[in-house]
Design a protein around this motif. Structure first.
Motif, PDB file in Angstrom:
ATOM      1  N   GLN A   1      -3.476  -4.044  12.218  1.00 19.37           N
ATOM      2  CA  GLN A   1      -2.098  -4.521  12.147  1.00 19.37           C
ATOM      3  C   GLN A   1      -2.072  -6.045  12.218  1.00 19.37           C
ATOM      4  O   GLN A   1      -2.959  -6.666  12.815  1.00 19.37           O
ATOM      5  CB  GLN A   1      -1.269  -3.926  13.287  1.00 19.37           C
TER       6      GLN A   1
ATOM      7  N   ARG B   1      -7.329   1.366  13.954  1.00 18.25           N
ATOM      8  CA  ARG B   1      -6.012   0.846  13.591  1.00 18.25           C
ATOM      9  C   ARG B   1      -6.111  -0.630  13.232  1.00 18.25           C
ATOM     10  O   ARG B   1      -6.898  -1.376  13.829  1.00 18.25           O
ATOM     11  CB  ARG B   1      -5.020   1.044  14.745  1.00 18.25           C
TER      12      ARG B   1
ATOM     13  N   ALA C   1      -7.548   0.440  -0.872  1.00 19.16           N
ATOM     14  CA  ALA C   1      -6.269   0.192  -0.208  1.00 19.16           C
ATOM     15  C   ALA C   1      -5.877  -1.263  -0.426  1.00 19.16           C
ATOM     16  O   ALA C   1      -6.743  -2.118  -0.630  1.00 19.16           O
ATOM     17  CB  ALA C   1      -6.366   0.492   1.286  1.00 19.16           C
TER      18      ALA C   1
ATOM     19  N   ASN D   1      -5.088  -5.691   4.103  1.00 21.41           N
ATOM     20  CA  ASN D   1      -4.617  -5.471   5.472  1.00 21.41           C
ATOM     21  C   ASN D   1      -4.205  -4.027   5.754  1.00 21.41           C
ATOM     22  O   ASN D   1      -3.483  -3.755   6.717  1.00 21.41           O
ATOM     23  CB  ASN D   1      -3.461  -6.433   5.816  1.00 21.41           C
ATOM     24  N   GLN D   2      -4.677  -3.108   4.935  1.00 22.29           N
ATOM     25  CA  GLN D   2      -4.479  -1.683   5.183  1.00 22.29           C
ATOM     26  C   GLN D   2      -5.839  -0.993   5.187  1.00 22.29           C
ATOM     27  O   GLN D   2      -6.684  -1.271   4.337  1.00 22.29           O
ATOM     28  CB  GLN D   2      -3.573  -1.049   4.134  1.00 22.29           C
TER      29      GLN D   2
ATOM     30  N   ASN E   1      -8.586   1.973   4.798  1.00 23.84           N
ATOM     31  CA  ASN E   1      -8.881   3.168   3.997  1.00 23.84           C
ATOM     32  C   ASN E   1     -10.028   3.909   4.674  1.00 23.84           C
ATOM     33  O   ASN E   1     -11.119   3.368   4.825  1.00 23.84           O
ATOM     34  CB  ASN E   1      -9.289   2.795   2.575  1.00 23.84           C
TER      35      ASN E   1
ATOM     36  N   VAL F   1     -11.371  -2.280   5.345  1.00 25.12           N
ATOM     37  CA  VAL F   1     -10.145  -3.077   5.324  1.00 25.12           C
ATOM     38  C   VAL F   1     -10.473  -4.426   4.706  1.00 25.12           C
ATOM     39  O   VAL F   1     -11.320  -5.156   5.237  1.00 25.12           O
ATOM     40  CB  VAL F   1      -9.579  -3.327   6.739  1.00 25.12           C
TER      41      VAL F   1
ATOM     42  N   SER G   1      -9.414  -3.623  -3.646  1.00 23.91           N
ATOM     43  CA  SER G   1      -8.119  -3.924  -3.036  1.00 23.91           C
ATOM     44  C   SER G   1      -7.115  -4.617  -3.939  1.00 23.91           C
ATOM     45  O   SER G   1      -5.994  -4.884  -3.500  1.00 23.91           O
ATOM     46  CB  SER G   1      -8.324  -4.784  -1.783  1.00 23.91           C
TER      47      SER G   1
END
Length: 479
Positions: free
Chosen positions: A208, A206, A75, A78-79, A81, A106, A65
């Motif tokens: 976020q 997901r 990734a 906080n995103q 993959n 993540v 990361s």
């Protein structure tokens, strides 16, 4: 189970030649305050064992990361993959990688605000799990088939200092003991044709920030971090510098107070920069030897600290902070055996490097078989597998049929013996066209085998409690 084995090999003696990235002024620690060489050696040994999983974790995080040019980058923080594939011999950032389940990952930065992760409805016939593992390599929570069922849900991950009410709609809050943490998703793949179905499940994962989830303004940005570059050579030479760096994001738990105080005696700790430059040569040598002795203790624990069952080592090595309760040797052995392994209730990992009599498995010298008697396949609620690794690197091996494991979804295409038993052929060369469906290709050298028993059945026959269960894996036989 997932850094590179060569990150560790010779780490102790390499430490003697450390050149610090940031020098400590000569007057930063008065010579009278230095521990004597015996104490320095003991601290280095204990500190290496304590810090090994933390440093290993940092190296993986950096490749996945931080460093976009690492060749293993997944990734940014906080995103998510999603990997629409299983791991192969080309995946080298972590040892003993799982090649059963496509991964979604993540790495979370929890300094500014919590992170909300959501899972979709997953059909009950497909096993999946979401494991939360922090920078201390504590598994601090689970979502998935076993833990929460197959329903959709929103969950929140918070940092060690977070305090607040649980927002509406959040099913559960999980608290990491460190500011950086990883969320690891494992989604069952039945066969190659099933990959599009796995991708549909992954599309429902997901992630976020809490502010986005609540449709509120984002909090103030946190300071940027200059992450120290990590690779095999640097980790070998600068082990305690990486531990220094990582500890600043990991508030000490009550059980860490003593070891942190000891490490401070040799200049290691959050906010410090370890440097041998001002130490006498004798101290450098003793600290290097202490690290070497620490690594030997970890190796010994892996070899003898678990139950030996027909040549397989079986134990419970992974868990949360309470599970380890300051047993740093167990934690280090778990990380070196295969970092990011599951709690035993989620998966049990029998592993071996030998036949039952202790002779080392070697594909350049022998062929082997593993036979499950009729009705004696591993008892699991999800699935089981046997995965092949190179005995020296603990990485998957390149082979002519691109097969890295044999697992229970493959059973319909495999051949049973006349008595209903199932034999796996473990060898470097093909056992012949008539047996190739049951062939697990081995390296032309030392072998490391790992079983994965996902969601083991709690009722007899069971592998639980790990190492003491009523079901036992059969021994590997030399042909």
């Amino acid at each position: 189970m997932f850094t590179k084995r060569d990150l560790l090999r010779s780490a102790a003696l390499a430490a003697i030649t450390v050149t610090a990235a940031k020098a400590v002024p000569a007057n930063a620690q008065a010579k009278a305050e230095w521990p004597d060489i015996r104490e320095a050696k003991a601290i280095a040994e204990e500190g290496f064992i304590y810090g090994l999983p933390i440093v290993m974790n940092y190296a993986v995080m950096y490749e996945y990361s931080v460093d976009r040019n690492s060749g293993q980058f997944k990734a940014p923080f906080n995103q998510i993959n999603n990997e629409a594939r299983v791991f192969t011999y080309k995946d080298t950032a972590v040892i003993t990688p799982n090649s059963d389940t496509p991964y979604s990952l993540v790495w979370t930065d929890l300094r500014a605000e919590p992170i909300v992760f959501s899972v979709p409805v997953v059909e009950k016939t497909r096993y999946y799990s979401v494991m939360l593992c922090d920078g201390n390599t504590f598994n601090y929570g689970y979502v998935g088939s076993r833990a929460t069922g197959s329903e959709a849900g929103d969950y929140m991950v918070v940092g060690p200092d977070w305090k607040g009410a649980t927002p509406p709609g959040i099913k559960k809050v999980f608290q990491s003991s460190t500011q950086f943490s990883v969320i690891i998703y494992r989604t069952q793949l039945f066969d190659a044709a099933d990959m599009p179905n796995v991708e549909k499940v992954q599309a429902g994962y997901r992630v976020q920030p809490l502010s986005v989830y609540l449709k509120q303004p984002a909090p103030a940005a946190v300071p940027a971090i200059e992450f120290p570059k990590a690779n095999a050579e640097l980790v070998k030479k600068n082990f305690f510098e990486y531990l220094d760096f990582a500890l600043q994001f990991a508030p000490a738990g009550a059980e860490e107070t003593q070891i942190r105080a000891k490490l401070a005696r040799i200049g290691v700790g959050a906010g410090k920069t370890f440097d041998f430059k001002d130490l006498p040569l004798t101290h450098k040598i003793e600290i290097g030897l202490g690290m070497r002795d620490g690594e030997e203790k970890v190796e010994k624990y892996l070899a003898s600290g678990q139950k030996d069952v027909n040549g397989w080592k079986i134990g419970s090595l992974f868990g949360d902070r309470q599970f380890f309760s300051g047993d740093w040797l167990k934690r280090a052995a778990a990380a070196k055996g295969g970092i990011y392994g599951n709690d035993a209730v989620e998966a049990v990992y029998p592993l071996t490097r030998t036949v039952a009599d202790g002779e080392v498995l070697d594909g350049s010298k022998h062929s082997y078989t593993l036979t499950f008697a009729a009705g004696q396949l591993p008892p699991v609620n999800a699935f089981w597998s046997v995965t092949m690794y190179d005995g020296k690197t603990q990485l998957l091996i390149e082979n002519p049929i691109n097969r890295y494991l044999i697992n229970s979804p493959m059973l319909p295409g495999m051949k049973r013996n006349a008595d209903g038993s199932l034999t796996l052929y473990i060898q470097n060369k093909s056992p012949g066209a008539d047996k190739e469906a049951n062939w697990l290709p081995a390296p032309n050298g030392e072998i490391y085998l790992v079983m994965r028993l996902y969601w083991p059945r709690p009722e007899a026959p069971s592998v639980l409690p790990a190492g003491e269960g009523t079901w036992q894996p059969p021994g590997i036989k030399r042909v």
